[in-house]
Design a protein around this motif. Structure first.
Motif, PDB file in Angstrom:
ATOM      1  N   PRO A  95       8.543  -1.374  -2.314  1.00 55.39           N
ATOM      2  CA  PRO A  95       8.553   0.070  -2.067  1.00 55.39           C
ATOM      3  C   PRO A  95       7.267   0.760  -2.526  1.00 55.39           C
ATOM      4  N   ILE A  96       6.700   0.319  -3.638  1.00 54.52           N
ATOM      5  CA  ILE A  96       5.442   0.896  -4.105  1.00 54.52           C
ATOM      6  C   ILE A  96       4.339   0.604  -3.099  1.00 54.52           C
ATOM      7  N   ALA A  97       4.275  -0.645  -2.631  1.00 56.77           N
ATOM      8  CA  ALA A  97       3.248  -1.021  -1.651  1.00 56.77           C
ATOM      9  C   ALA A  97       3.390  -0.217  -0.363  1.00 56.77           C
ATOM     10  N   ILE A  98       4.607   0.004   0.072  1.00 58.85           N
ATOM     11  CA  ILE A  98       4.833   0.799   1.287  1.00 58.85           C
ATOM     12  C   ILE A  98       4.366   2.238   1.067  1.00 58.85           C
ATOM     13  N   GLY A  99       4.669   2.807  -0.093  1.00 63.70           N
ATOM     14  CA  GLY A  99       4.224   4.169  -0.400  1.00 63.70           C
ATOM     15  C   GLY A  99       2.716   4.284  -0.463  1.00 63.70           C
ATOM     16  N   VAL A 100       2.057   3.308  -1.089  1.00 61.55           N
ATOM     17  CA  VAL A 100       0.592   3.314  -1.175  1.00 61.55           C
ATOM     18  C   VAL A 100      -0.011   3.147   0.212  1.00 61.55           C
ATOM     19  N   HIS A 101       0.527   2.217   1.001  1.00 58.40           N
ATOM     20  CA  HIS A 101       0.020   2.001   2.361  1.00 58.40           C
ATOM     21  C   HIS A 101       0.171   3.263   3.208  1.00 58.40           C
ATOM     22  N   ALA A 102       1.306   3.921   3.103  1.00 60.44           N
ATOM     23  CA  ALA A 102       1.531   5.155   3.864  1.00 60.44           C
ATOM     24  C   ALA A 102       0.524   6.230   3.461  1.00 60.44           C
ATOM     25  N   SER A 103       0.266   6.355   2.184  1.00 58.27           N
ATOM     26  CA  SER A 103      -0.696   7.344   1.694  1.00 58.27           C
ATOM     27  C   SER A 103      -2.105   7.032   2.184  1.00 58.27           C
ATOM     28  N   LEU A 104      -2.500   5.771   2.105  1.00 61.87           N
ATOM     29  CA  LEU A 104      -3.829   5.376   2.583  1.00 61.87           C
ATOM     30  C   LEU A 104      -3.954   5.578   4.090  1.00 61.87           C
ATOM     31  N   SER A 105      -2.901   5.265   4.827  1.00 63.57           N
ATOM     32  CA  SER A 105      -2.914   5.464   6.285  1.00 63.57           C
ATOM     33  C   SER A 105      -3.036   6.942   6.629  1.00 63.57           C
ATOM     34  N   TYR A 106      -2.336   7.786   5.901  1.00 64.47           N
ATOM     35  CA  TYR A 106      -2.429   9.225   6.130  1.00 64.47           C
ATOM     36  C   TYR A 106      -3.851   9.720   5.870  1.00 64.47           C
ATOM     37  N   GLU A 107      -4.470   9.243   4.789  1.00 64.55           N
ATOM     38  CA  GLU A 107      -5.849   9.657   4.480  1.00 64.55           C
ATOM     39  C   GLU A 107      -6.809   9.210   5.581  1.00 64.55           C
ATOM     40  N   ARG A 108      -6.636   7.994   6.093  1.00 67.67           N
ATOM     41  CA  ARG A 108      -7.500   7.513   7.182  1.00 67.67           C
ATOM     42  C   ARG A 108      -7.314   8.361   8.423  1.00 67.67           C
ATOM     43  N   LEU A 109      -6.083   8.714   8.734  1.00 62.70           N
ATOM     44  CA  LEU A 109      -5.804   9.550   9.897  1.00 62.70           C
ATOM     45  C   LEU A 109      -6.452  10.912   9.744  1.00 62.70           C
ATOM     46  N   GLN A 110      -6.384  11.505   8.554  1.00 62.86           N
ATOM     47  CA  GLN A 110      -6.996  12.806   8.315  1.00 62.86           C
ATOM     48  C   GLN A 110      -8.517  12.735   8.492  1.00 62.86           C
ATOM     49  N   GLU A 111      -9.127  11.630   8.044  1.00 61.78           N
ATOM     50  CA  GLU A 111     -10.568  11.468   8.215  1.00 61.78           C
ATOM     51  C   GLU A 111     -10.941  11.373   9.698  1.00 61.78           C
ATOM     52  N   LEU A 112     -10.136  10.673  10.463  1.00 67.17           N
ATOM     53  CA  LEU A 112     -10.398  10.546  11.905  1.00 67.17           C
ATOM     54  C   LEU A 112     -10.245  11.871  12.633  1.00 67.17           C
ATOM     55  N   LEU A 113      -9.330  12.690  12.164  1.00 67.96           N
ATOM     56  CA  LEU A 113      -9.092  13.974  12.812  1.00 67.96           C
ATOM     57  C   LEU A 113     -10.146  15.019  12.463  1.00 67.96           C
ATOM     58  N   GLU A 114     -10.904  14.785  11.391  1.00 66.15           N
ATOM     59  CA  GLU A 114     -11.896  15.769  10.970  1.00 66.15           C
ATOM     60  C   GLU A 114     -13.175  15.686  11.767  1.00 66.15           C
TER      61      GLU A 114
END
Length: 162
Positions: free
Chosen positions: A143-162
């Motif tokens: 569960p920790i790994a899934i939470g960290v992966h989700a957070s990192l994926s969200y940050e990557r998506l935000q960078e792509l959208l900027e």
């Protein structure tokens, strides 16, 4: 006890998209639940470095660690939970992110998602861990790994959208 602790961690991670806040939340929840006086968390960044993203009462922890170097680096490389008991008092040659503080036991937990090392958590205890505490940590690695992966994926998506 394990289920209660799992809920504590779930609440610490719930809805948190910022990796820095997520790391601090996890460190606070884990150290509190385990009554551990020290903890650090390193997470991979876009440059493939493992950077300190959260800590609890750890002084002098390095800002970055490399895979294969020191205890944390070895856990990142091996992708296995490691427990080091009976660290001799005054033993200063242990290359740990916890600096000069010498706990009785170090618990190093790799954060693995899809066989990729996303980070590592280090907990310092002033006693040996109980088996149920180790079982709780093992049960919550995914569960920790899934939470960290989700957070990192969200940050990557935000960078792509900027």
């Amino acid at each position: 006890w394990i289920q209660e602790g799992s809920m504590v961690l779930a609440n610490a991670m719930r809805g948190e998209r910022d990796i820095w806040k997520l790391s601090v939340n996890l460190m606070t929840a884990m150290t509190s639940y385990l009554q551990a006086p020290l903890g650090t968390m390193y997470v991979i960044d876009k440059n493939m470095d493992f950077v300190l993203t959260g800590s609890f009462a750890a002084k002098g922890a390095p800002a970055k660690v490399k895979e294969g170097e020191g205890l944390i680096g070895q856990v990142l490389k091996d992708q296995k939970m490691t427990v080091i008991d009976n660290i001799p008092e005054g033993y200063t040659f242990v290359n740990s992110s916890l600096g000069q503080v010498m706990p009785c036991t170090l618990i190093l937990l790799p954060i693995i998602h899809n066989e990729e090392s996303l980070g590592v958590i280090e907990i310092g205890l002033l006693r040996k861990p109980e088996q149920r505490e180790l079982d709780w940590l093992k049960a919550n690695l995914e569960p920790i790994a899934i939470g960290v992966h989700a957070s990192l994926s969200y940050e990557r998506l935000q960078e792509l959208l900027e």
